[in-house]
Design a protein around this motif. Structure first.
Motif, PDB file in Angstrom:
ATOM      1  N   GLY A  95       0.822  -1.213   0.000  1.00  0.00           N
ATOM      2  CA  GLY A  95       0.000   0.000   0.000  1.00  0.00           C
ATOM      3  C   GLY A  95       0.855   1.262   0.000  1.00  0.00           C
ATOM      4  N   VAL A 138       2.060   2.902  -3.251  1.00  0.00           N
ATOM      5  CA  VAL A 138       1.104   3.628  -4.105  1.00  0.00           C
ATOM      6  C   VAL A 138       0.352   4.706  -3.320  1.00  0.00           C
ATOM      7  N   ILE A 146      -0.906   4.672  -0.281  1.00  0.00           N
ATOM      8  CA  ILE A 146      -1.987   4.268   0.627  1.00  0.00           C
ATOM      9  C   ILE A 146      -1.373   3.430   1.757  1.00  0.00           C
ATOM     10  N   LYS A 168      -0.536  -2.253  -9.886  1.00  0.00           N
ATOM     11  CA  LYS A 168      -0.785  -1.010  -9.123  1.00  0.00           C
ATOM     12  C   LYS A 168      -2.121  -1.111  -8.363  1.00  0.00           C
ATOM     13  N   LEU A 169      -3.153  -1.593  -9.070  1.00  0.00           N
ATOM     14  CA  LEU A 169      -4.456  -1.704  -8.405  1.00  0.00           C
ATOM     15  C   LEU A 169      -4.403  -2.746  -7.280  1.00  0.00           C
ATOM     16  N   GLN A 210      -2.968  -0.984  -4.438  1.00  0.00           N
ATOM     17  CA  GLN A 210      -3.939  -0.028  -3.880  1.00  0.00           C
ATOM     18  C   GLN A 210      -4.985  -0.763  -3.035  1.00  0.00           C
ATOM     19  N   GLY A 216      -3.458  -1.664   0.220  1.00  0.00           N
ATOM     20  CA  GLY A 216      -3.397  -0.486   1.087  1.00  0.00           C
ATOM     21  C   GLY A 216      -4.768  -0.155   1.662  1.00  0.00           C
ATOM     22  N   PHE A 217      -5.782  -0.217   0.818  1.00  0.00           N
ATOM     23  CA  PHE A 217      -7.164   0.056   1.249  1.00  0.00           C
ATOM     24  C   PHE A 217      -7.594  -0.914   2.357  1.00  0.00           C
ATOM     25  N   GLU A 261      -6.944   9.334   1.026  1.00  0.00           N
ATOM     26  CA  GLU A 261      -5.864   8.640   0.309  1.00  0.00           C
ATOM     27  C   GLU A 261      -6.386   7.447  -0.496  1.00  0.00           C
ATOM     28  N   HIS A 262      -7.389   6.756   0.046  1.00  0.00           N
ATOM     29  CA  HIS A 262      -7.860   5.551  -0.682  1.00  0.00           C
ATOM     30  C   HIS A 262      -9.243   5.740  -1.316  1.00  0.00           C
ATOM     31  N   VAL A 281     -10.194   3.715  -4.599  1.00  0.00           N
ATOM     32  CA  VAL A 281      -9.836   2.294  -4.783  1.00  0.00           C
ATOM     33  C   VAL A 281     -11.055   1.413  -5.081  1.00  0.00           C
ATOM     34  N   ASP A 340     -12.320   2.048  -8.549  1.00  0.00           N
ATOM     35  CA  ASP A 340     -11.497   1.474  -9.621  1.00  0.00           C
ATOM     36  C   ASP A 340     -11.738  -0.030  -9.749  1.00  0.00           C
TER      37      ASP A 340
END
Ligand SMILES: [Fe+2]
Ligand SMILES: [Fe+2]
Length: 294
Positions: A16, A19, A21, A78-79, A82, A85-86, A178-179, A182, A185
């Protein structure tokens, strides 16, 4: 059991953090000397935030689960990072809100009825298709991001809140921004359907407004503040008046229902940067509470 275990994840800090997050491991210390009413010395408004705090652990678990249904479809690195991180951020939010809820409950401000009530509402949403659940989550994340932006920009609000308890809300607000894109997406990836997004409004409102109002009223009855007409009218005005905290969030809602909506269309990056510095920068107010600095 803490929320990290309940959600069933290990915090993936590194993924996370790469990117933007980062799940920050923070340990809030709640002070017995802090005021009973965290906001404006007003029971009505403070109990509203206590209800919100009760809603967060089950709510954030729902958000995470609605993304988990589709996690194996995500190929983009990348996703993937993310999403990690989320999930990490939401898990820590849940854990710290559970600790706040235990603190409030020990003071006689019992948040357990609010947690039970929101679980009933979320159970209704969990009967929907996985894709509709994710659409509902994107709407709730949009609402949460608007709430976060309001909290971080509303100096008048923050000046009336207890500075120590406020830190938890400021940290949570920063990470919500920040997230904020997510879940949307992921929803885009699995098939963004405009009609489902529109439908998420009545579904979420019908499922969660009754638990919110019932829990709030119940807490005010338990506290005895519902009979205090001055406290009640001031609290309602602080939240729902013309310039109330919740009222000022509402103008952000229609954007979600435009066909080409994306959370990043509303740029909050400089606000995020400002608060990252304020809370976790070199002289950051929360640096001493942060256990895994990047
Ligand atoms: Fe959160
Ligand atoms: Fe969130």
């Amino acid at each position: 059991m803490n929320a990290v275990n309940r959600i069933g994840t290990k915090v993936r800090r590194l993924a996370g953090a790469t990117v933007g997050i980062p799940p920050r491991q923070v340990d809030f210390q709640f002070d017995e000397d802090s005021p009973r009413y965290m906001y404006a010395d007003n029971a009505t408004a403070s109990l509203f935030f206590a209800v919100l705090s009760g809603f967060f652990p089950p709510g954030e678990m729902f958000f995470v689960e609605s993304v988990r249904h589709y996690r194996d479809r995500i190929a983009d690195e990348k996703l993937k990072a993310q999403v990690s991180g989320f999930i990490g951020q939401e898990a820590i939010h849940s854990r710290e809100h559970e600790r706040l809820n235990a603190f409030l409950t020990a003071r006689g401000l019992d948040t357990a009825p609010a947690e039970r009530a929101v679980k009933a509402g979320l159970w209704l949403l969990s009967r929907l298709s996985h894709r509709q659940q994710l659409a509902c989550t994107t709407f709730m994340e949009h609402f949460t991001a608007a709430l976060a932006e309001q909290l971080l920009t509303d100096e008048a609000f923050r000046s009336q809140a207890d500075p120590e308890l406020l830190k938890l809300w400021e940290w949570h607000a920063l990470e919500e921004l920040e997230h904020k894109a997510v879940t949307y997406d992921v929803y885009n990836l699995v098939g963004n359907a405009w009609h489902q997004r529109v439908l998420s409004l009545p579904l979420v409102v019908a499922s969660l407004t009754p638990p919110l109002l019932a829990s709030w009223i119940w807490m005010m009855i338990r506290e005895g503040s519902i009979k205090d007409w001055r406290d009640l009218s001031r609290g309602v005005s602080l939240l729902l008046g013309r310039k109330g905290f919740v009222t000022r969030i509402l103008p952000h809602m229609p954007a979600f229902f435009t066909r080409r909506f994306h959370p990043d269309q509303h740029d909050t990056s400089s606000l995020e940067q400002e608060w990252r510095e304020k809370l976790f920068g070199k002289e950051g107010e929360m640096l001493s509470l942060w256990r895994n600095p990047i």
